[in-house]
Write an enzyme that holds these catalytic residues in place. Structure first.
Site, PDB file in Angstrom:
ATOM      1  CB  THR A  58       8.627 -10.544   1.654  1.00 11.75           C
ATOM      2  OG1 THR A  58       9.024 -11.080   2.917  1.00 11.75           O
ATOM      3  CG2 THR A  58       9.318 -11.309   0.539  1.00 11.75           C
ATOM      4  N   GLY A  85      -2.752   1.443  -6.480  1.00 11.95           N
ATOM      5  CA  GLY A  85      -4.073   2.032  -6.230  1.00 11.95           C
ATOM      6  C   GLY A  85      -5.164   1.200  -6.897  1.00 11.95           C
ATOM      7  CB  SER A  86      -5.246  -0.679 -10.099  1.00 14.35           C
ATOM      8  OG  SER A  86      -4.936   0.427 -10.899  1.00 14.35           O
ATOM      9  CD  GLU A 192      -7.044  11.266 -10.344  1.00 12.73           C
ATOM     10  OE1 GLU A 192      -7.463  12.435 -10.375  1.00 12.73           O
ATOM     11  OE2 GLU A 192      -7.315  10.429 -11.211  1.00 12.73           O
ATOM     12  CB  SER A 213      -2.657   5.626  -6.303  1.00 17.94           C
ATOM     13  OG  SER A 213      -1.519   5.442  -7.130  1.00 17.94           O
ATOM     14  CG  HIS A 218      -0.321   9.061  -7.826  1.00 21.43           C
ATOM     15  ND1 HIS A 218      -1.646   8.848  -7.530  1.00 21.43           N
ATOM     16  CD2 HIS A 218      -0.164   8.675  -9.116  1.00 21.43           C
ATOM     17  CE1 HIS A 218      -2.257   8.341  -8.580  1.00 21.43           C
ATOM     18  NE2 HIS A 218      -1.378   8.216  -9.554  1.00 21.43           N
ATOM     19  NE  ARG A 249       1.435 -17.674   6.584  1.00 18.92           N
ATOM     20  CZ  ARG A 249       2.551 -17.977   5.955  1.00 18.92           C
ATOM     21  NH1 ARG A 249       3.545 -17.099   5.898  1.00 18.92           N
ATOM     22  NH2 ARG A 249       2.679 -19.128   5.350  1.00 18.92           N
ATOM     23  CD  GLU A 360       6.135  16.319 -19.971  1.00 17.05           C
ATOM     24  OE1 GLU A 360       7.149  15.841 -20.496  1.00 17.05           O
ATOM     25  OE2 GLU A 360       5.632  15.847 -18.922  1.00 17.05           O
TER      26      GLU A 360
END
Ligand SMILES: Cc1ncc(COP(=O)(O)O)c(C=O)c1O
Length: 427
Positions: A58, A85-86, A192, A213, A218, A249, A360
């Protein structure tokens, strides 16, 4: 073997595992050039395994080490890691909308943001009860139009949320000038554009808060992950509180705060309302090794972009050619292409041809967010008709630009464009 010896052996085997990965030969027209490639190696993998085996999994010293490295790299005083990132964007907005924020964004206040971006740039504005105001973008850069920001400002405007889209830095000098003049807060979405610069200063470090992010695709990755940075001590304390439940904390003056609430166990004292956006130590382990590789990765992307811009310029009657602007360092999330309306072919014809050769492609993130059904469920405002955002939605796309692209791939990309254009001429 004792545990230390076993770890040493695992380290050696992990290194061998990665160095033995086969490098398939690139065959033009056949081998896929993907949008992104894996950016981590044996160091990240071993550091993560070490966390798992030692059960230190953790948020702990590796996350902290990574945060310090990012703060130093970005030239900011505070960096707090989160799980995406969100989450970084939602945390940043929540901090500015919090009752303890020095200048608070209140429900119904407006936040100006570009119409072309990723979905979770805009959602957090709604999630904190504010109203997004979508502003048109410049097709030549994909960035929020600076003069359109001025026009979108009303009495309710409290903040600007510019986005460094596709790895390319916005005109932060102009954005900060407007923000200062109009007393607006600035949150920079640099998700980005990790490592991009304007005049030697890193994007994300101009505004009140900046976000990054580290998702797998990325520039650098912690598998999932993100970061909030700030140079403001008070905002940094709120970031650390709201990141984890609103407890104390991680706060500077936690003992002093605890002293005021002697009937509550200090370990479970909640002085605000927050989230659980903690990253795992495995993500911190990745980040510690990834950050040192970032500049090298960006340099490859810049060289690729220069190469493509020089060669694709012959098609500039039909395509908008993207190049680094003077005084900036682009991080090139991908290499964008916009098909001009004068072109005797459609974007889909070009994309399908490139796809048939293995290159792509994808749209410019969420495209024109005004056209996304999700946003329409909630109140928002748009400043003007957003003609250029609609144009980008229909005419732009990008292909991969990353450290997995070598000379052969780079040349092949140009060859595919030339083949397509020769076919168009013969029609
Ligand atoms: C501009 C922008 N903001 C925010 C995000 C969200 O980042 P994440 O995928 O880590 O949640 C992305 C993701 O690509 C993005 O492109």
């Amino acid at each position: 073997m004792n545990q230390t010896e076993i770890l040493k052996k695992i380290e050696k085997l992990t290194r061998e595992y990665f160095s033995g990965a086969p490098q398939p030969e690139f065959v033009p027209g056949k081998t896929v050039i993907p949008l992104s490639v894996c950016s981590y190696g044996w160091e990240e993998a071993y550091e993560a395994i070490e966390s798992i085996l030692t059960t230190w999994v953790t948020m702990g010293r590796k996350v902290k080490a990574f945060e310090e490295m990012v703060a130093r790299y970005m030239g900011v005083t505070h960096a707090a890691m989160v799980n995406s990132g969100s989450s970084a964007n939602l945390l940043a907005m929540s901090v500015l909308a919090n009752p303890l924020a020095p200048e608070r964004i209140k429900p119904g206040d407006e936040v100006i943001t570009p119409a072309v971006t990723f979905a979770t740039t805009v959602y957090p504005i709604i999630q904190v009860g504010a109203v997004p105001v979508l502003v048109d973008v410049d097709v030549a850069t994909f960035h929020i139009k600076v003069d359109a920001i001025e026009k979108a400002i009303t009495r309710k405007t409290r903040a600007i949320l510019p986005v460094h889209l596709v790895g390319n830095p916005c005109d932060m000098t102009a954005v900060m000038e407007i923000a200062r003049r109009k007393s607006l807060l600035v949150i920079e979405d640099a998700c980005e554009a990790t490592g991009a610069e304007i005049g030697g200063k890193k994007v994300g470090s101009f505004g009140d808060l900046g976000t990054y992010s580290f998702f797998f695709t990325h520039h650098i990755t912690t598998i999932e992950g993100g970061m909030v940075v700030t140079g403001n001590d008070d905002l940094a304390e709120l970031v650390k509180s709201l990141r984890v439940f609103g407890w104390i904390r991680d706060l500077r003056n936690k003992d002093e705060i605890a002293g005021k609430y002697r009937d509550i166990d200090a370990r479970f004292l909640f002085t605000n309302i927050g989230y659980n956006f903690r990253p795992t130590e495995v993500s911190g382990a990745f980040g510690m090794h990834q950050i040192g590789k970032l500049d090298g990765f960006i340099e490859i992307r810049r060289q690729n972009a220069r190469y493509w811009a020089e060669r694709l310029r012959e098609f500039s009657d039909y395509l908008v050619i993207y190049e680094e602007r003077p005084g900036t360092k682009y991080a090139w999330y991908g290499y964008p292409v916009t098909v001009r309306t004068e072109a005797p072919f459609t974007r889909e014809e070009l994309r399908n041809f490139l796809g048939s050769r293995g290159l792509e492609t994808r749209p410019i993130f969420a495209g024109n967010i005004d056209e996304q059904p999700g946003l329409r469920l909630f109140p928002y405002r748009k400043s003007g008709d957003l003609p250029d955002a609609r144009f980008v939605q229909r005419q732009s796309f990008f292909f991969g630009n990353h450290q997995g692209i070598g000379e052969a791939e780079r040349e092949a990309v140009v060859k595919y464009f030339r083949e397509f254009m020769a076919g168009v001429k013969k029609r």
